[in-house]
Design an enzyme around this catalytic site. Structure first.
Site, mmCIF file in Angstrom:
data_model
loop_
_atom_site.group_PDB
_atom_site.id
_atom_site.type_symbol
_atom_site.label_atom_id
_atom_site.label_comp_id
_atom_site.label_asym_id
_atom_site.label_seq_id
_atom_site.Cartn_x
_atom_site.Cartn_y
_atom_site.Cartn_z
ATOM 1 N N CYS A 60 0.839 -1.197 0.000
ATOM 2 C CA CYS A 60 0.000 0.000 0.000
ATOM 3 C C CYS A 60 0.877 1.251 0.000
ATOM 4 C CB CYS A 60 -0.960 -0.044 1.183
ATOM 5 S SG CYS A 60 -2.313 1.138 1.023
ATOM 6 N N HIS B 101 -3.436 -5.649 0.954
ATOM 7 C CA HIS B 101 -2.745 -5.870 2.226
ATOM 8 C C HIS B 101 -2.617 -7.355 2.574
ATOM 9 C CE1 HIS B 101 -2.626 -1.703 3.823
ATOM 10 N NE2 HIS B 101 -3.608 -1.529 2.962
ATOM 11 N N GLU C 150 -0.780 -8.611 4.902
ATOM 12 C CA GLU C 150 -0.675 -8.750 6.367
ATOM 13 C C GLU C 150 -2.050 -8.696 7.025
ATOM 14 O OE1 GLU C 150 -0.290 -5.992 4.781
ATOM 15 O OE2 GLU C 150 -1.365 -4.498 5.962
#
Lengths: 275, 996
Positions: free
Chosen positions: A105, A235, A237
């Site tokens: 990002c 994302h 994560e």
């Protein structure tokens, strides 16, 4: 056995350091350090001591000059106290040592604007692509299907069949190249690792909201020719456990989320090649 | 000399910002434009080395892939008119601040005092527009003239003048810094003039109390000793006005109420706050005994409860209504970053884990004329939504829960509720994390942003109704990044034990934060000249009360100060020592070593006698609509689903990052297409653990038109039932109350004060009654009591509104339940009884009625039902659960069905009914908003176990989930009263606000 070490840089508006560090730990890294940029500029923490660098999500300097622009300027120009070197030299050394960098990002925006991606011909400080305002004109938090290019050199995506499902959360995620030639070369060299696609991962899409920002060729993430540097808008994560999936209460899902494989592959690579 | 750097998009690059403005010009102003393009303008006012401006323009200021830049040469071409919009002098300019820092990195040296970079945007308009049209576009859309300046040029003027001149909007000062004395030995009229003209918002009684303080010989003797005269200084008077403002002192909640109910029974209530709110918490805690989980209530910036052995939860919800009415973007942005500082400044400080937002607006499609000074509801909507988006997203705090509530009366003042929760270690350096104290001799330290004229009189102005002369300076613009940097530093300083006490600088600025901190140890001595300023020229009183944002106040032990300041420098955070705390009982303020205020602490904090407030309850009587017995209500259901209060808010919610920090378990949306409306949020703040935090809220201002007692009871119940629905535990859940009222103090402007005050009393009574049964301690809250607009002729008062928020725990987040139906064949149950209670419902509002039969909460029966339901959740018996609220059973069933992608078939004759037979009809069964009801689906094989657990707790099997994607509801008489295709229902539900 030697330690595998990951670092997550935070400060000046980085927001995802906690979950990025968690993902690194779940992926298998022996040691994970969240370092504030102030601790790096003061010389307390050195990139040289790590194998895997995470530039993660957030709003560096509020994205006030365009996403990540101010941090790109800072990293290029700021000096590290007491060492006589600029921070950018630590980055260059990190890259030439064959280590791994993942930009997510805002971190992807930073890599692109510093010129670290796609980094044709080994030039890691030459910007040729950008990430700009979503076509819809607004920030979007929604989940997207990402088709993975199996032929890409990316060390992070080994073993992914088809694609992965991840959330995007950005206002400036539209991938744009400076020329047709750049775009063609990215495609030809299989650097476009991730593309927004249909749920079956059959084909890239330009349709909103599956493609949330209008990115050229549906590109959501790219790597450098070595495959060791990669950035993506979604994302990984944010999906390392099934409870993070938007439909976990209605679908049978494996314990691990789709994003975890990126961190597992990073650990694996570091173990084999860097320690 | 200043220079202009302009940055434009290359030809062929899409200008998303320009496209949006074009759409808004067409939608808001009904003007046709062919094209809008935009250019960024940086005015650099600094002495720099040659070539550096070009380097900045080509480097940090522009993106070579999509943009071009120019230096001192206009880029604009191909337009009919151009409007350039920048900030007024002194207004927070975040882009300008970042640009300035970027230039410093290039030059290697910081800017000198007075140098700066200023940001502006050019809008190039193409189309058949008149000069008046463009003026209209500039003031009606592009520029909020309170905080921004604009210049319009036609293409002709533009080429004649060679574009815009480079002008740096510097704050012009030069006025002498002075401390004035104010003569209070004057007539009452004169006292009131001083209060009014100074925006002090002090009443005559209060002015007279101050007057007599300065006539007290002992006071005068003390003052003479330190060289002060008999008259108060402007610093003292301003300080008292802040400290005693309704905003800071909560005089209405602290006052003595003389209440008379509908039967003429009279009652004297000494402080609603103590009698109801504090008492609720005290009594609930006593009732809970050793299961009490409250750690710090009412005394700090936010409430603190236990989460587990190692961590505590912190929660606070604030309002920022008045500033949002004037500048929706800046007001709302400041609202969210402001409330962030509350949990951060609680105890030793906490890490922020989520935000919640609730906005109350008038219809964004409002078409009637509005009084001057009131912004159109659509502009407020756009500005507030964007302000909170930027504040929340940039701070990296997920926005997990919220609402949009619509009522025409919110045109008078929008309500902007912003909440933030934090997680703190149960122990910090061997001390309870929620405790803090100050020792005399500790240093007064301010960190974060600098002080400017922004936000002066915020506290006092919000203690008055909004009027045409509301001060411009009351508006601030938040700067999330400066705050984020400060938090990054302070949380690390906390863990190193570098400070002893921390609090937020909010309303009232230093006068309030240091005033309260001085109360902890008994005094302070502070020199205002040591405070860093954004620009010179501020008078001492302005420094003391400025509400400039992003500042925390701390008490740092002298032996830690060097480490503290060194660390601040490393993290790029400004920190200044302003003085020290004492125990001499005096709030002692200096400017350049000269005393400018000397106020006894007991006078500041205890000098104000309670207000006397009359309250008389006369129940209103509304026209009672006659039940329209119809054969089919499908159209009514569609209209309800499309109504503003019920329709999907996805276009807003997707703009808020609800997943950052990685702990989201129940998101705002769920279901087969990720678009069903969740009842509550579940997050895991500690990623290594499956313990979850659950938060939800209730708000139902429409019921206030009938009775605020029931409005409040329903709001509390709605919050708890949403919380329970997703699986929240009843063993550990606490409440927060946010009262937003219209002025209830009787006066010329408010002749109906006693009625509004009685509404407040009744609301408090309900709060106590329901929370006691639900074992809900109140841990924090806020009141905002002047939500009126009055310009001398038109008065708009908001409906009395209570936002009730809850925070609690789910032991295992993997047991959470969402509202979407899961599979065909599952049984559908309705928990809770329905009654003839259409009063105040969305359904009656649709028909133009209020009615009288407002839903009543039977808390004892509801609590038993919630407990039973929670057992079913723990045993994994619940497939889905959705709360019934606006629109009743029909709307809840429609939402659960289309979220899950499967149909529902229901039989109204099986719905448990309470009350008389003569109100029992299809209309009430479908649309009544009776409290404490949940729509639950259960796998067939679990139905027996589920029914056994629910026992007698008013639970009935009323239908089944079907393969066919349609909603079928069978009437009492057996025919279908609702027969609708799910795709069609979802489409009407999603269409209303989709494009906003």
């Amino acid at each position: 056995m030697a330690q595998t070490r990951a670092i997550v840089i935070t400060g000046n508006g980085t927001n995802c350091e906690m979950e990025a560090a968690h993902a690194c730990r779940m992926g298998g890294f022996d040691e994970v350090v969240i370092a504030h940029i102030a601790e790096i500029l003061s010389g307390e923490v050195r990139l040289d001591d790590f194998h895997f660098l995470n530039l993660t999500g957030g709003f560096l300097d509020g994205d006030d000059l365009g996403s990540a622009k101010a941090q790109a300027n800072r990293l290029k120009n700021a000096a590290v106290d007491g060492s006589g070197e600029k921070l950018v030299e630590q980055f260059n050394r990190f890259i030439s040592a064959g280590k791994l960098i993942l930009g997510v990002c805002n971190g992807f925006q930073l890599m692109v604007k510093m010129g670290m991606l796609p980094a044709f011909d080994g030039n890691y400080l030459n910007q040729s692509v950008t990430l700009t305002h979503n076509d819809c004109g607004r920030f979007q938090d929604r989940w997207c299907y990402l088709k993975v290019d199996a032929a890409s050199a990316s060390v992070f995506t080994k073993g992914i069949s088809g694609g992965i499902y991840l959330p995007v959360r950005h206002g400036e995620g539209k991938f744009v190249c400076d020329s047709e030639a750049t775009l063609e070369r990215i495609e030809r060299e299989h650097l476009a690792v991730f593309k927004y696609s249909d749920p079956e991962y059959d084909a890239a899409t330009m349709e909103f909201p599956a493609n949330p920002n209008g990115a050229q060729n549906g590109i959501a993430g790219i790597c450098d020719p070595s495959g060791r540097l990669m950035g993506l808008m979604p994302h990984p994560e944010a999906f390392v456990h099934y409870t993070q999936h938007p439909r976990w209460t209605r679908e049978q899902l494996p314990e691990e989320g789709d994003g975890l494989i990126l961190y597992k592959n990073a650990t694996e690579y570091v173990r084999k090649n860097l320690v | 000399m200043a220079n202009r750097i302009e940055v434009a998009l290359k030809a062929g690059v899409r200008d998303a910002r320009g496209e949006r403005i074009k759409r808004e010009i067409e939608d808001f102003l009904h003007l046709a434009v062919d094209d809008v393009r935009t250019i960024d303008v940086y005015t650099v006012d600094a002495v720099l080395a040659p070539g550096l401006l070009e380097q900045a323009a080509a480097g940090p200021f522009s993106d070579p892939v999509i943009q071009v830049w120019s230096l001192d040469k206009p880029l604009a071409t191909g337009f009919d008119y151009v409007v350039e919009v920048g900030f007024r002098p002194g207004v927070t300019d975040n882009v300008g601040r970042t640009a300035r820092e970027a230039v410093s990195y290039l030059s290697g040296t910081p800017f000198a005092d007075g140098e700066g970079v200023y940001y502006a945007v050019q809008y190039l308009l193409k189309g058949l527009l008149t000069a008046d049209d463009v003026e209209n576009i500039a003031t009606g859309l592009l520029c909020n003239t309170l905080i921004q300046r604009y210049t319009v040029l036609s293409s002709q003027d533009f080429s004649q003048k060679g574009g815009f001149a480079a002008v740096a909007p510097k704050v012009q000062s030069g006025l002498k810094i002075e401390v004035k004395e104010v003569d209070l030995n004057v007539s009452d009229e004169e006292l009131m003039r001083i209060s009014r003209e100074g925006v002090l918002a002090l009443t005559l009684d209060e002015m007279q109390i101050i007057q007599s303080h300065y006539r007290d010989p002992r006071v005068l003797e003390e003052r003479a000793k330190i060289g002060l005269g008999a008259k108060p200084t402007d610093v003292e008077l301003e300080c008292l006005a802040q400290t005693w403002s309704e905003h800071c002192k909560h005089k209405i909640f602290a006052g003595t109420v003389h209440y008379e109910d509908e039967n003429g029974r009279k009652q004297e209530i000494k402080s609603l706050f103590k009698s109801f709110i504090q008492r609720t918490t005290k009594d609930v805690r006593e009732k809970m005994g050793d299961k009490d989980f409250c750690l710090s209530v009412f005394k700090d910036n936010a409430g603190v409860i236990r989460f587990n052995d190692k961590h505590s939860l912190v929660f606070k919800v604030e309002t920022h209504n008045s500033p949002s009415a004037l500048d929706p973007y800046g007001g709302a942005l400041t609202g969210i970053v402001g409330v962030n500082r509350d949990p951060f400044g609680t105890g030793q400080g906490s890490k922020l884990i989520f935000n919640t937002d609730v906005f109350c607006f008038a219809d964004p499609f409002f078409k009637k004329p509005l009084p001057k000074r009131l912004l159109h509801p659509r502009r407020i909507y756009e500005g507030v939504v964007e302000g909170v988006e930027h504040g929340g997203n940039k701070s990296g705090i997920p926005t997990v829960n919220g609402s949009l509530v619509f009522d025409e009366r919110f045109a008078g003042k929008p309500l902007v509720f912003c909440g933030t929760a934090g997680l703190m270690p149960a122990e910090v350096n061997g001390q309870p994390g929620h405790d803090k104290y100050i020792k005399p001799g500790d240093l007064i330290v301010m960190t974060g942003g600098r002080i400017g004229k922004d936000g002066i009189h915020g506290a006092t102005f919000s203690s008055e109704e909004l009027n045409e002369n509301s001060p411009v300076t009351a508006v601030q613009i938040g700067d999330p990044i400066t705050q984020k940097r400060m938090f990054d530093f302070l949380i690390r300083a906390r863990d190193k034990g570098l400070y002893r006490f921390i609090t937020d600088n909010g309303a009232g600025g230093l006068s309030s934060s240091i005033g309260e901190m001085a109360g902890e140890c008994g005094g302070c001595r502070m020199d205002l000249a040591k405070a860093p300023l954004k620009y010179p020229g501020l008078n001492p009183w302005e420094i003391l009360i400025s509400e400039a944002q992003e500042r925390m106040s701390l008490a740092v032990p002298p032996e830690k100060i060097d480490d503290f300041l060194a660390m601040a420098t490393r993290f790029g955070v400004e920190a200044s020592v302003l003085g020290e705390f004492t125990d001499n009982g005096v709030f002692h303020i200096l400017y350049e070593d000269k005393t400018v205020a000397y106020l006894p602490m007991d006078f500041m904090h205890e000098g104000l006698p309670p207000m006397q407030l009359p309250a008389k309850w006369v129940p209103p009587l509304h026209e009672e609509p006659v039940c329209a017995e119809k054969l089919d209500y499908t159209e009514d259901l569609k209209q309800l689903l499309a109504s503003l209060n019920i329709c999907s808010k996805e276009s807003v919610v997707r703009r808020y990052d609800h997943e950052v920090q990685g702990g989201s378990v129940v998101k705002p949306f769920c279901g087969v297409a990720n678009d069903g409306p969740s009842d509550a949020a579940v997050v895991r703040p500690i990623l290594e653990s499956f313990e979850g935090v659950v938060t939800a809220h209730g708000i139902c201002p429409r019921y206030s038109d009938i009775d605020t007692y029931h409005m409040t009871a329903n709001a509390v119940d709605e919050a708890l039932r949403n919380y329970v629905a997703v699986g929240g535990s009843l063993e550990l859940v606490a409440g927060l109350d946010n009262f937003c009222w219209c002025d209830p103090v009787q006066s010329e402007k408010t002749p109906d004060g006693p009625y509004k005050m009685a509404q407040l009393v009744r609301s408090n009574q309900a709060l106590y009654d329901v929370c006691m049964v639900y074992n809900l301690p109140l841990i924090s809250g806020k009141d905002s009591m002047k939500n009126d607009f009055y310009d001398g002729t038109v008065k708009i008062s908001i409906p009395p509104t209570l936002l009730f928020s809850v925070i609690g725990k789910i032991e295992d987040a993997r047991k959470a339940v969402t509202m979407d139906v899961k599979r065909p064949g599952d049984f559908v149950y309705l928990l809770g009884c329905t009654a003839n209670e259409l009063g105040g419902s969305e359904y009656l509002a649709l028909k133009g009625f209020v009615g009288n039969k407002v839903p009543r909460v039977d808390a004892i029966s509801a609590y038993a039902r919630y407990q039973a339901y929670h057992q079913a959740v723990l045993q994994g018996l619940v497939a889905s659960c959705h709360d019934l609220s606006d629109g009743g059973l029909a709307v809840a069933a429609a939402e659960s069905a289309f979220a899950g992608g499967f149909g529902i078939s229901l039989d109204l004759s099986r719905v448990p009914w309470q009350g008389l037979e003569d109100g029992w009809n299809d209309e009430a069964l479908l649309f009544a908003e009776s409290a404490s009801r949940l729509l639950v689906t259960v796998r067939r094989e679990h139905s027996e176990a589920f029914e056994a657990i629910m026992g007698d707790e008013c639970c009935a099997r009323i239908g089944v989930v079907t393969e066919n994607p349609e909603l079928l509801i069978e009437a009492i008489e057996g025919h279908n009263v609702i027969n609708a295709d799910l795709a069609e229902l979802k489409q009407v539900w999603q269409s209303t606000l989709r494009e906003l």
